[in-house]
Design an enzyme around this catalytic site. Structure first.
Site, PDB file in Angstrom:
ATOM      1  N   GLY A  14      54.327  70.428  15.107  1.00 15.41           N
ATOM      2  CA  GLY A  14      54.342  70.011  16.507  1.00 15.41           C
ATOM      3  C   GLY A  14      54.250  71.161  17.491  1.00 15.41           C
ATOM      4  N   SER A  15      53.567  72.249  17.094  1.00 11.51           N
ATOM      5  CA  SER A  15      53.492  73.365  18.041  1.00 11.51           C
ATOM      6  C   SER A  15      52.601  73.010  19.229  1.00 11.51           C
ATOM      7  CB  SER A  15      53.026  74.640  17.346  1.00 11.51           C
ATOM      8  OG  SER A  15      51.685  74.526  16.951  1.00 11.51           O
ATOM      9  N   ASN A  16      51.576  72.198  19.000  1.00 13.82           N
ATOM     10  CA  ASN A  16      50.763  71.762  20.146  1.00 13.82           C
ATOM     11  C   ASN A  16      51.565  70.833  21.057  1.00 13.82           C
ATOM     12  OD1 ASN A  16      47.873  72.776  20.219  1.00 13.82           O
ATOM     13  ND2 ASN A  16      48.078  72.233  18.052  1.00 13.82           N
ATOM     14  N   ARG A  93      46.628  61.701   9.821  1.00 15.84           N
ATOM     15  CA  ARG A  93      46.148  60.446   9.238  1.00 15.84           C
ATOM     16  C   ARG A  93      44.815  60.079   9.880  1.00 15.84           C
ATOM     17  NH1 ARG A  93      47.843  59.295   4.690  1.00 15.84           N
ATOM     18  NH2 ARG A  93      47.216  57.130   4.935  1.00 15.84           N
ATOM     19  N   ILE A  94      43.924  59.530   9.054  1.00 16.44           N
ATOM     20  CA  ILE A  94      42.676  59.010   9.606  1.00 16.44           C
ATOM     21  C   ILE A  94      42.983  57.663  10.256  1.00 16.44           C
ATOM     22  CG2 ILE A  94      40.418  58.054   8.960  1.00 16.44           C
ATOM     23  CD1 ILE A  94      40.284  60.232   6.798  1.00 16.44           C
ATOM     24  N   LEU A  95      42.472  57.457  11.462  1.00 18.46           N
ATOM     25  CA  LEU A  95      42.726  56.213  12.188  1.00 18.46           C
ATOM     26  C   LEU A  95      41.571  55.243  11.982  1.00 18.46           C
ATOM     27  CD1 LEU A  95      44.007  58.017  15.363  1.00 18.46           C
ATOM     28  CD2 LEU A  95      45.397  56.513  13.908  1.00 18.46           C
ATOM     29  N   ASN A 109      41.933  64.594  20.597  1.00 16.10           N
ATOM     30  CA  ASN A 109      42.386  65.308  19.400  1.00 16.10           C
ATOM     31  C   ASN A 109      42.076  66.790  19.548  1.00 16.10           C
ATOM     32  OD1 ASN A 109      43.280  65.641  16.661  1.00 16.10           O
ATOM     33  ND2 ASN A 109      41.145  65.708  15.998  1.00 16.10           N
ATOM     34  N   HIS A 111      41.099  69.998  17.007  1.00 17.58           N
ATOM     35  CA  HIS A 111      40.690  70.277  15.625  1.00 17.58           C
ATOM     36  C   HIS A 111      40.439  71.774  15.491  1.00 17.58           C
ATOM     37  CE1 HIS A 111      38.988  69.540  11.694  1.00 17.58           C
ATOM     38  NE2 HIS A 111      37.983  70.331  12.024  1.00 17.58           N
ATOM     39  N   SER A 138      38.556  73.075  18.826  1.00 12.50           N
ATOM     40  CA  SER A 138      37.870  72.164  19.746  1.00 12.50           C
ATOM     41  C   SER A 138      38.819  71.049  20.167  1.00 12.50           C
ATOM     42  CB  SER A 138      36.663  71.495  19.052  1.00 12.50           C
ATOM     43  OG  SER A 138      35.816  72.440  18.445  1.00 12.50           O
ATOM     44  N   LEU A 146      35.011  60.886  11.231  1.00 13.29           N
ATOM     45  CA  LEU A 146      36.073  61.906  11.162  1.00 13.29           C
ATOM     46  C   LEU A 146      35.711  63.128  12.014  1.00 13.29           C
ATOM     47  CD1 LEU A 146      38.712  62.928   9.763  1.00 13.29           C
ATOM     48  CD2 LEU A 146      37.219  63.966   8.048  1.00 13.29           C
ATOM     49  N   ASP A 147      36.660  63.544  12.858  1.00 14.09           N
ATOM     50  CA  ASP A 147      36.494  64.729  13.704  1.00 14.09           C
ATOM     51  C   ASP A 147      35.184  64.711  14.493  1.00 14.09           C
ATOM     52  OD1 ASP A 147      38.977  65.752  12.928  1.00 14.09           O
ATOM     53  OD2 ASP A 147      38.118  66.611  11.113  1.00 14.09           O
TER      54      ASP A 147
HETATM   55  C1  GRF Z   1      46.661  72.630  14.340  1.00 16.70           C
HETATM   56  O1  GRF Z   1      45.760  73.626  13.914  1.00 16.70           O
HETATM   57  C2  GRF Z   1      45.900  71.436  14.811  1.00 16.70           C
HETATM   58  O2  GRF Z   1      44.662  71.761  15.372  1.00 16.70           O
HETATM   59  C3  GRF Z   1      45.713  70.694  13.532  1.00 16.70           C
HETATM   60  O3  GRF Z   1      46.965  70.799  12.906  1.00 16.70           O
HETATM   61  C4  GRF Z   1      47.463  72.101  13.148  1.00 16.70           C
HETATM   62  C5  GRF Z   1      48.967  72.066  13.337  1.00 16.70           C
HETATM   63  O4  GRF Z   1      49.307  71.653  14.603  1.00 16.70           O
HETATM   64  N1  GRF Z   1      45.186  69.381  13.757  1.00 16.70           N
HETATM   65  P1  GRF Z   1      50.783  71.547  15.192  1.00 16.70           P
HETATM   66  O5  GRF Z   1      51.480  72.875  15.052  1.00 16.70           O
HETATM   67  O6  GRF Z   1      51.526  70.480  14.405  1.00 16.70           O
HETATM   68  O7  GRF Z   1      50.565  71.161  16.629  1.00 16.70           O
END
Ligand code: GRF
Length: 218
Positions: A14-16, A93-95, A109, A111, A138, A146-147
């Protein structure tokens, strides 16, 4: 102006999510996270969200017999919150098509590659294996493949000869934390929107993604 309502879906660290929370706390984003949903009970991001007073939900995909039922369980939580944007932040997870169609143009999203390169997993290792000099990340609206889907912002990160997938991922992540709040801000400020299928920035067609490079957006 009213605060935008956000729902964030996570699976891991969850850093984003944390970067988005910081952007809200520092008033860069005029928004409120109405809920964080994780498909993993052990996702570290849940603790961080809870410590910020954000409502959290765990919807364990393993408890649902099909993708469609898992997606529906998430929609039942998301829809009453009327989000302006549903944010996938390390959601692994793929939606399904129904979920994606339901949140069309308000599902976003991040990626870790320069899409359309390296969809799917292990993007950093793929960039190293292919001897790419430039890698990146991106932010895109979610399409049915996907993506896929229109890309709003990309960030470029040079690959160093001594890089491992881990060192490269760490540098890409630092940039992810910058471009994701930027893209979210453009959406909630109404600067980025769709006219039909066309993505527009400030009422002009966005024919190629914005690029965040050397701390500048071009
Ligand atoms: C990130 O690189 C994100 O782009 C990818 O998962 C990684 C971990 O993200 N989808 P986070 O630290 O859980 O936000």
């Amino acid at each position: 102006m009213n605060k935008a309502s956000l729902v964030v879906l996570i699976s891991g660290s969850g850093s984003n999510l944390q970067a988005i929370i910081e952007a809200i706390n520092s008033k860069q984003l005029n928004a409120e996270i109405k809920a964080v949903i994780s498909n993993q009970v052990s996702a570290k991001g849940l603790d961080h969200a809870a410590s910020e007073g954000i409502t959290t939900h765990v919807i364990d995909h393993k408890l649902y017999p099909s993708r469609a039922l898992f997606d529906q369980a998430m929609m039942q939580i998301i829809d009453p919150l009327k989000p302006d944007l549903v944010i996938l932040a390390g959601f692994m997870r793929i939606l399904g098509d129904e979920f994606i169609a339901h949140y069309q143009h308000r599902l976003i999203n991040i990626h870790p590659s320069l899409l359309p390169k390296y969809k799917g997993l292990n993007t950093h290792q793929k960039a190293i294996d292919n001897k790419d000099q430039i890698h990146g990340a991106s932010v895109h609206y979610v399409g049915h493949e996907l993506d896929s889907g229109p890309v709003v912002i990309q960030t470029e990160v040079p690959v160093q000869t001594i890089d491992s997938a881990e060192t490269l991922a760490a540098r890409v992540l630092i940039e992810e934390h910058k471009i994701y709040p930027m893209a979210i801000k453009m959406h909630i400020d109404g600067r980025i929107k769709f006219k039909g299928k066309q993505l527009q920035l400030d009422d002009q067609a966005l024919t190629k993604p914005l690029l965040w490079k050397n701390d500048q957006l071009t």
